[in-house]
Write an enzyme that holds these catalytic residues in place. Structure first.
Site, PDB file in Angstrom:
ATOM      1  N   ASP A 129      15.120  10.439  21.927  1.00 45.86           N
ATOM      2  CA  ASP A 129      15.736  11.580  22.586  1.00 45.86           C
ATOM      3  C   ASP A 129      16.360  11.121  23.907  1.00 45.86           C
ATOM      4  OD1 ASP A 129      15.184  13.819  24.812  1.00 45.86           O
ATOM      5  OD2 ASP A 129      15.690  14.802  22.936  1.00 45.86           O
ATOM      6  N   ASP A 179      27.186  12.688  25.432  1.00 46.55           N
ATOM      7  CA  ASP A 179      28.140  12.796  24.336  1.00 46.55           C
ATOM      8  C   ASP A 179      28.483  14.254  24.025  1.00 46.55           C
ATOM      9  OD1 ASP A 179      29.772  11.960  22.328  1.00 46.55           O
ATOM     10  OD2 ASP A 179      28.226  10.960  21.150  1.00 46.55           O
TER      11      ASP A 179
END
Length: 867
Positions: A604, A622
Site C-alpha cells: 500500500d 498516480d
C-alpha cells in the site's frame, strides 16, 4: 406480571443491539488498521483473523465459566461494559502506534516475517481484548435464556438469528450512514455507547426482585422436564426406521465437531469467493462492499431462523435433516460459478447507466438473487447442530461456547485459505467446486454414522460424487472470470490473492484491466503516462530521489530514468499488477524492472510512505479511480501531512487527478485539502485532451517560483537534443501550466477531506452513478475549459507568484496553453469556426509555426495543422 427476565423479547432486543455494535466495531477496526498497516488484502485478512480468533477463544473461555456465575445475565452485562471500555483504548493506542510504527518498521529491517510479526502484534493489542470479550456474549446469554426458557436448540438458534440480524444492520449502517452522518470517531463512540447501554440494561434486569423466585420456579420445571426426557429416552424404539431424539447422544462426539469446523471453513471460503466475483461486476466502493456483506449476513440470519423452525419438528430424524442441509450446501457452492454468470449476464457491469438509488437497488436485487438462497442453506447448518447437541451433558453456555469456537476457527482458516491459496492456485470456479466437495464429504460422514441402513449405498455414492465434482471444471463449459470485449484479445490473466488482473490488446495497444472493468493504463496513452513523471520532474530543480504511489503499467515510473535520479521507490498495492507489468510492459518501461536504482514494493503506497524514514525530492501519486474503496484515503489531510514530512527542502508532492472521473465537488475537496497542508498548490495539465483530461495538483514543501532555466535544461534532456531553442522548449512545457490554486482561492469552499470524515470516499461513488445517469457532469470539455479560464482570471500570469521569474513572453506561453485547450474542446464539439480564434491566439503567443500535436491529439486537431 411476568418479570423482565421472563420476557425474552427484551433480551433478544438487547442481543440485537449487541450484534449491531459488534459489526460497527469490526468495520471501523478493519479500516483503521488499514490506514495504519496498509490497505492490502493481507493486512485486512490479518485483522479479520485476529478479530475472529478472539471471538473463538472468548466463546470457549466464557462458555466454560458461564454456569459458575450466580447470574449469567449479569455477567453478560459486565462483559458488554468491558467490551466498551477496551474498545475505547483504540483512541490512545492508535495514536501511539502511528507515532511508533515508522521506528518499529525500521527496527525490524523490512524482513517479511518480522514485518508480519510486527503487524500481528499491533493488531492483537488493538483487537484481541474486545474480541475476546465479545466471544462471551452468546454463551452467557444462552446460559441465562436456556435456564429460563425450554430448549437449547430453539433458544440457541433464535439468539444466533437475532444477533446475526443485528450484525447485518450494523454492517449496513457502518457502510452507508454512520461515517457520513457522524464521522468515524463519533460512529465508534456510538458503538461504545450502545455496548454500555446493553451492559447497564442487562445488569439492571438482574436486580429485579422476582429473579430468585423465577429461577426457583424454572429449576423445578427443569427437573420435571429432565424426568420426562429420561423416560422418553428409555422408551425409544431404535429399529423403527430412523434416528429420533433418543439417538442424539451418539451425536455429541467427533462428527458434530467436524461438521461445525468444516462447515465454518467452507461457508466463509464461499463468502470470500463471492466477494471476489462481485468485484468483477460492481463499482467496488464502500457502499457495494457493505451491501454484499449485509446480504450475506442477512442470509445467515434467515438460515438460523430456518434452523429454529427445523428444530421444532421432532418427527424428522435430525441426522437426516443435517444430511439434506449438507447436500444443499454442496449444491449451493458447486453451482455458484454458473449462477453468478447467469445472474450477471456473463459478468456484465451491474446497473450500467443507472442513477444512484436505482444502482443501489440493482446491486441489491442482483446480489440477493445470487447469494440469498444459497446463503440461507449454508447458514442453516451451524445453528441446526444445536439440535444434535441438545442432549449433551453440558451447560448451555459451555455447549454454545464450544460450538462457536470450533466453527469460528474453521471460518478463519477457510477465509484465509480461500483468499490466499485456493483462488491463487485454482481460480474462483474450481475453488467453489472444491468447497462443494467439502460439503459432500461431510454429508458422507453424517450418512456413515447416522444412516446405518443406507450407509453401504449412500456413503460410497457421496464419496464418488465428491471426487468427481471438481471434474465439472473440465466436463462443462466453465465460465471465465473475465468479460472479453469484442475488440480485445486476451494476452494473459491471473486470478491472484488480491485481484483478477488481465493484460489485453486493443487496437494494437496493450493495457491492464483489474477486476474486469478497471483499466490501469496502457501503451495507447504513452505520452500522457510519461507526462505524469516528465512534468513533475521537469519543474523541480534537482529531482534526485523520487517516490511513486501506484505503478500500473510501469510506464510512468520508468520515465523517471530519463533524469539523473539516484533513487526511485515504487509502491503498488497489487502484486498481480507488478507481475503483469514486469512480464508484458517491459519494452515501454524504460528499464524500470532492471535498474539498480529502482526499488518496487508490492505494498500500500500510503503505508509505504508513512513507515519510511527517507526524504524525497518528488512524491508522485498516480491516477486512481476516486470511487473505489480505499482510494479516498490517498486524498486526506492526514496523508498529505505525512507526505509533507517526507519531502526534502524544496520538494513537491504531485497528486494526479482524472478530471473525467470527478465532479467539481470532489476536485474542490481534494484541492482544498492539499491547500490546508502545503504552502502553495499549483495546477499543471498532464495532457491537452478535451474529453479525458488529467491534471496534477502540485503541493510545494515551501512556496517558491518556477526556475525557468532548470525547466529548459530538463526539457532538452527529455528531447535528447541540447541544441533546441530555449523559446521552443519553454513554450512546449509552459503550455501545460494551468494556474496557481492557492493564489486563486478558487477552491476555498471545498469540503475538507480527512480520515475521520472522508468526503471523497463517500461522495465519489454517488457522483459516478449520477454522472452515468446524466445528472452530474465530469470535469471534461467545457467544464475543464471553465476551470482553466477561472484559474487564469483569478490570478493571471503577471500576478502569479509562481511565475515571478518568467519574462512577459514566457508568461504568454501559459495563456497560449489555455487557448490550445479551448481549441481542442471546440474541435471535439465540431465547432472549428469558433476554435479558429484560439488557434490564432496560440500561434501568436508562441514560437510555433503550426499547432504542435501528439499522437493522441492528432484526431482532435485534425484539419488545423499548418493553419
Amino acid at each position: 406480571m411476568p418479570s423482565p427476565l421472563q420476557r425474552p423479547a427484551l433480551l433478544y432486543a438487547l442481543f440485537f443491539v449487541s450484534g449491531f455494535a459488534a459489526l460497527v466495531y469490526q468495520v471501523l477496526w478493519v479500516r483503521e488498521l488499514g490506514l495504519l498497516l496498509g490497505g492490502t488484502a493481507q493486512a485486512a485478512a490479518l485483522a479479520i483473523a485476529i478479530f475472529f480468533s478472539g471471538i473463538a477463544l472468548g466463546g470457549w473461555f466464557w462458555g466454560r465459566l458461564s454456569h459458575r456465575f450466580s447470574s449469567a445475565l449479569r455477567m453478560f452485562g459486565v462483559v458488554e461494559i468491558l467490551v466498551a471500555v477496551t474498545a475505547l483504548s483504540h483512541f490512545f493506542l492508535l495514536d501511539a502506534y502511528h507515532a511508533l510504527y515508522p521506528w518499529a518498521y525500521a527496527w525490524v529491517g523490512g524482513a517479511p516475517v518480522a514485518e508480519l510479526a510486527l503487524k500481528a502484534a499491533i493488531a492483537v493489542t488493538l483487537l484481541f481484548p474486545p474480541a475476546f470479550l465479545m466471544g462471551g456474549t452468546l454463551p452467557l446469554m444462552a446460559q441465562h435464556m436456556v435456564s429460563v426458557r425450554q430448549g437449547l436448540a430453539r433458544t440457541g438458534t433464535a439468539l444466533y438469528a437475532v444477533n446475526t440480524a443485528g450484525s447485518a444492520s450494523g454492517a449496513l449502517a457502518a457502510g452507508f450512514v454512520l461515517p457520513n452522518w457522524l464521522g468515524f470517531s463519533q460512529a465508534y463512540l456510538l458503538a461504545v455507547g450502545l455496548d454500555l447501554f446493553v451492559g447497564a440494561m442487562a445488569i439492571l434486569l438482574t436486580l429485579v426482585g422476582v429473579q430468585q423466585r423465577a429461577a426457583a420456579a424454572e429449576a423445578k420445571r427443569s427437573r420435571k422436564r429432565a424426568r420426562r426426557a429420561k423416560q422418553a429416552r428409555n422408551s425409544t424404539n431404535h429399529g423403527s426406521g430412523g434416528a429420533g431424539d433418543g439417538q442424539a447422544v451418539a451425536w455429541s462426539g467427533t462428527t458434530i465437531w467436524l461438521v461445525a469446523f468444516f462447515s465454518g471453513f467452507a461457508t466463509l471460503a464461499v463468502e470470500v469467493v463471492w466477494t471476489r466475483l462481485f468485484a468483477q461486476v460492481l463499482q467496488n466502493s464502500v457502499y457495494t462492499y457493505a451491501l454484499v456483506l449485509t446480504l450475506f449476513l442477512i442470509a445467515l440470519s434467515i438460515g438460523a431462523a430456518v434452523a429454529r423452525a427445523l428444530t421444532s419438528n421432532r418427527q424428522w430424524p435430525p441426522e437426516r435433516v443435517l444430511l439434506v442441509l449438507l447436500l444443499g450446501g454442496a449444491l449451493a457452492a458447486a453451482s455458484a460459478p454458473w449462477a453468478f454468470q447467469l445472474g450477471t449476464a456473463g459478468l456484465d457491469y451491474v446497473g450500467a447507466g443507472l442513477g444512484w438509488w436505482a444502482y443501489i437497488g440493482a446491486v441489491s436485487i442482483t446480489a440477493a438473487a445470487i447469494m440469498l438462497l444459497p446463503g440461507v442453506v449454508l447458514g442453516t447448518v451451524l445453528p441446526y447442530l444445536l439440535r444434535m447437541l441438545e442432549h449433551r451433558r453440558a451447560h448451555a453456555g459451555d455447549t454454545l461456547g464450544r460450538l462457536v469456537m470450533v466453527n469460528t476457527v474453521g471460518a478463519v482458516l477457510g477465509a484465509l485459505a480461500a483468499g490466499f491459496v485456493f483462488i491463487a492456485w485454482l481460480g474462483t470456479g474450481l475453488t467453489l467446486l472444491v468447497l462443494g466437495t467439502v460439503y459432500l464429504l461431510l454429508a458422507a460422514r453424517v450418512g456413515w454414522e447416522g444412516e446405518p441402513r443406507y450407509a453401504r449405498v449412500l456413503v460410497p455414492a457421496l464419496v464418488v460424487a465428491a471426487a468427481a465434482l471438481p471434474a465439472l471444471q473440465i466436463l462443462l463449459p466453465h465460465p471465465v472470470p473475465l468479460r472479453e470485449a469484442h475488440d480485445e484479445s486476451l494476452i494473459a490473466m491471473e486470478e491472484g490473492a488480491h485481484a483478477t488482473v488481465a493484460v489485453v490488446e486493443r487496437d494494437g495497444h496493450r493495457l491492464i484491466r483489474v477486476n474486469n472493468h478497471y483499466v490501469l493504463g496502457g501503451t495507447g496513452a504513452l505520452e500522457a503516462e510519461r507526462n505524469q513523471t516528465s512534468i513533475p520532474l521537469a519543474i523541480h530543480p534537482e529531482p534526485r530521489r523520487v517516490f511513486y504511489l501506484g505503478m500500473g503499467t510501469g510506464i510512468t515510473a520508468g520515465a523517471s530514468l530519463q533524469f539523473p535520479v539516484e533513487q526511485v521507490v515504487v509502491c503498488e498495492i497489487l502484486p498481480e499488477v507488478v507481475r503483469a507489468a514486469r512480464d508484458h510492459f517491459e519494452p515501454w518501461a524504460n528499464g524500470l524492472f532492471d535498474d539498480e536504482r529502482v526499488t518496487i514494493h508490492a505494498e500500500d503506497g500510503r503505508n509505504c510512505l508513512a513507515r519510511s524514514s527517507d526524504q524525497y525530492d518528488v512524491i508522485i501519486s498516480d491516477l486512481f479511480t476516486p470511487w473505489k474503496a480505499g482510494t479516498g484515503n490517498l486524498y486526506t489531510r492526514e496523508h498529505y501531512q505525512t507526505a509533507l514530512s517526507r519531502l526534502q527542502p524544496g520538494g513537491q508532492y504531485v497528486q494526479w487527478i482524472p478530471l473525467y472521473q470527478v465532479s467539481k465537488h470532489e476536485l474542490a475537496s481534494i484541492a482544498r485539502t492539499m491547500e490546508s497542508v502545503f504552502p502553495q498548490v499549483l495546477v499543471w495539465r498532464g495532457d491537452l485532451l478535451p474529453d479525458q483530461p488529467i491534471i496534477a495538483l502540485v503541493g510545494q514543501e515551501r512556496a517558491a517560483p518556477l526556475d525557468i532555466d532548470r525547466l529548459i535544461d530538463h526539457g532538452r534532456l527529455l528531447a535528447e537534443d541540447e541544441r533546441l531553442d530555449r523559446p521552443l522548449i519553454a513554450a512546449s512545457l509552459l503550455r501545460f501550466y494551468a494556474g496557481n490554486a492557492s493564489a486563486s482561492g478558487l477552491f476555498a469552499n471545498g469540503v475538507l477531506n480527512t480520515d475521520n470524515r472522508p468526503f471523497v470516499e463517500y461522495q465519489a461513488p454517488r457522483t459516478q452513478r449520477k454522472a452515468q445517469a446524466g445528472e452530474v457532469e465530469w470535469m471534461t470539455l467545457h467544464n475543464a475549459a471553465e476551470l482553466y479560464e477561472s484559474l487564469l482570471q483569478q490570478t493571471g500570469p503577471a500576478e502569479d507568484p509562481y511565475l515571478a521569474g518568467l519574462s512577459a513572453e514566457q508568461q504568454n506561453y501559459v495563456v497560449a496553453g489555455r487557448s490550445y485547450y479551448h481549441a481542442a474542446v471546440l474541435a471535439r464539439l465540431g465547432r472549428h469556426d469558433l476554435g479558429q480564434h484560439f488557434i490564432e491566439d496560440f500561434l501568436q503567443r508562441t514560437p510555433f509555426q503550426v499547432m504542435p500535436q501528439s499522437e493522441q491529439q492528432a484526431d482532435t486537431l485534425s484539419g488545423w495543422e499548418g493553419e
